[in-house]
Design an enzyme around this catalytic site. Structure first.
Site, PDB file in Angstrom:
ATOM      1  N   ASP A 104      -1.253  -4.906  89.221  1.00  0.00           N
ATOM      2  CA  ASP A 104      -1.151  -6.303  88.824  1.00  0.00           C
ATOM      3  C   ASP A 104      -1.867  -7.148  89.898  1.00  0.00           C
ATOM      4  O   ASP A 104      -2.966  -6.787  90.315  1.00  0.00           O
ATOM      5  CB  ASP A 104       0.323  -6.676  88.652  1.00  0.00           C
ATOM      6  CG  ASP A 104       0.557  -8.072  88.086  1.00  0.00           C
ATOM      7  OD1 ASP A 104       0.276  -8.272  86.900  1.00  0.00           O
ATOM      8  OD2 ASP A 104       1.025  -8.942  88.828  1.00  0.00           O
ATOM      9  N   TYR A 230       0.129 -17.014  90.664  1.00  0.00           N
ATOM     10  CA  TYR A 230      -0.268 -17.908  89.573  1.00  0.00           C
ATOM     11  C   TYR A 230      -0.992 -19.169  90.022  1.00  0.00           C
ATOM     12  O   TYR A 230      -1.965 -19.592  89.398  1.00  0.00           O
ATOM     13  CB  TYR A 230       0.963 -18.240  88.715  1.00  0.00           C
ATOM     14  CG  TYR A 230       1.556 -16.985  88.145  1.00  0.00           C
ATOM     15  CD1 TYR A 230       0.858 -16.249  87.193  1.00  0.00           C
ATOM     16  CD2 TYR A 230       2.753 -16.467  88.616  1.00  0.00           C
ATOM     17  CE1 TYR A 230       1.342 -15.054  86.709  1.00  0.00           C
ATOM     18  CE2 TYR A 230       3.259 -15.275  88.133  1.00  0.00           C
ATOM     19  CZ  TYR A 230       2.550 -14.574  87.181  1.00  0.00           C
ATOM     20  OH  TYR A 230       3.018 -13.380  86.712  1.00  0.00           O
ATOM     21  N   HIS A 290       2.219  -2.444  80.808  1.00  0.00           N
ATOM     22  CA  HIS A 290       1.859  -3.080  82.079  1.00  0.00           C
ATOM     23  C   HIS A 290       2.563  -2.406  83.259  1.00  0.00           C
ATOM     24  O   HIS A 290       2.084  -2.488  84.383  1.00  0.00           O
ATOM     25  CB  HIS A 290       2.226  -4.567  82.018  1.00  0.00           C
ATOM     26  CG  HIS A 290       1.722  -5.372  83.171  1.00  0.00           C
ATOM     27  ND1 HIS A 290       0.380  -5.469  83.477  1.00  0.00           N
ATOM     28  CD2 HIS A 290       2.372  -6.112  84.105  1.00  0.00           C
ATOM     29  CE1 HIS A 290       0.225  -6.249  84.533  1.00  0.00           C
ATOM     30  NE2 HIS A 290       1.411  -6.644  84.950  1.00  0.00           N
TER      31      HIS A 290
END
Length: 312
Positions: A104, A230, A290
């Protein structure tokens, strides 16, 4: 399962970072870098496997995550810090050269470290995120796309998460991120509304696993984890002339929702990554989500150990 894994705190660049370790370094060292909403624990299966094979496994909680210290609120979160943290961990532990494994957002500093410090890198394995020579562009995604929501600086994600306890937040994100569809909220919805307590956990993720994650996020909270990744994605650096001097293994679950991100599948299937990584191997796991390293640990362990052994 985790009794063999030792836990220490290292003074790294003004912060005390929590580091999990196991293994004797007979064949080398493997450093594991987690994503969101993860911590060192996401690598529990891989750490024990590489340790059993003769390697030393090191998995830090990224700064601001889990048991690692929080940077001051007025300090801007940067990707460069994550790369510098890895280098400082190696220097503190007197480790000259390592294999890097990133998942990730942890793939971003893993790729960057390998590019900046090829003399300290034996190889790099990344799960779920292909190498990108430019910041990811999500402008074509709907307004309810979770990254667009969570990167808003005004506190929308904090308010959404704040309606629930930490365990419920981690539970919901694990459910959403284990699906094949990209998490997108409808008008009038928040991301946490996309699953509730009646929604079952993935079959490979136990209540005890959830307890382990929740306990660590109780300590760290979500303030910094929302900054990295983010609210820092747009600050990824342009690397149009990047060239990996070390071997790269890319592992992707074909049911990983990230596969549907703009440009991700094209980057992997078109051969574009080979422009930057001449010694590249890409492996697809057909049913992989994921969280493929937790969903199919034996398969990922076999791929990882094969890569390590092929590059002694």
């Amino acid at each position: 399962m985790t009794q063999e894994i030792e836990h220490t705190h290292l003074p790294i660049r003004g912060l005390n970072l929590h580091v999990a370790q196991v293994g004797k370094d007979e064949l080398g060292t493997v450093v594991f870098l987690h994503g969101f909403p993860e911590i060192w624990y996401t690598w529990r299966h891989q750490m024990l496997a590489v340790a059993a094979a003769g390697y030393r496994a090191i998995a830090p909680d990224s700064r601001g995550y889990g048991l690692s210290d929080q940077p001051p609120e007025d300090v801007e979160a940067t990707w460069e810090d994550l790369v510098a943290d890895v280098l400082a961990i190696l220097d503190t532990l007197s480790i000259q050269k390592v294999f890097l494994v990133g998942k990730d957002y942890g793939a971003i500093p893993a790729y960057d470290f390998a590019l900046r410090h090829p003399d300290r890198t034996r190889g790099v394995t990344c799960l779920g995120i292909p190498f990108s020579p430019a910041p990811f562009d999500f402008t074509t995604m709907p307004e309810g796309f979770y990254i667009l929501r969570w990167r808003e600086p005004g506190g929308r994600a904090e308010a959404d998460f704040g309606r629930h306890d930490v365990r419920r937040v981690v539970r919901t994100i694990y459910i959403l991120f284990s699906r094949a569809e990209v998490p997108i909220a409808e008008e009038g919805q928040e991301i946490m509304d996309l699953a509730d307590l009646s929604t079952p956990l993935p079959p490979w993720f136990t209540e005890e696993d959830l307890d382990a994650y929740a306990a660590l996020f109780e300590k760290s909270g979500f303030r910094y984890p929302l900054q990295i990744p983010y609210r820092a994605l747009h600050r990824m650096k342009m690397q149009l002339d990047a060239k990996f001097q070390v071997p790269v293994l890319m592992v992707m679950g074909e049911k990983d929702y990230c596969f549907k991100f703009p440009g991700f599948e094209e980057a992997m299937r078109s051969g574009a990554m080979e422009t930057f990584a001449p010694d590249l191997k890409i492996v697809y796991i057909p049913e992989g989500s994921h969280f493929v390293q937790e969903q199919f640990p034996e398969q990922v362990n076999d791929l990882l150990l094969g890569f390590l052994k092929d590059h002694p």
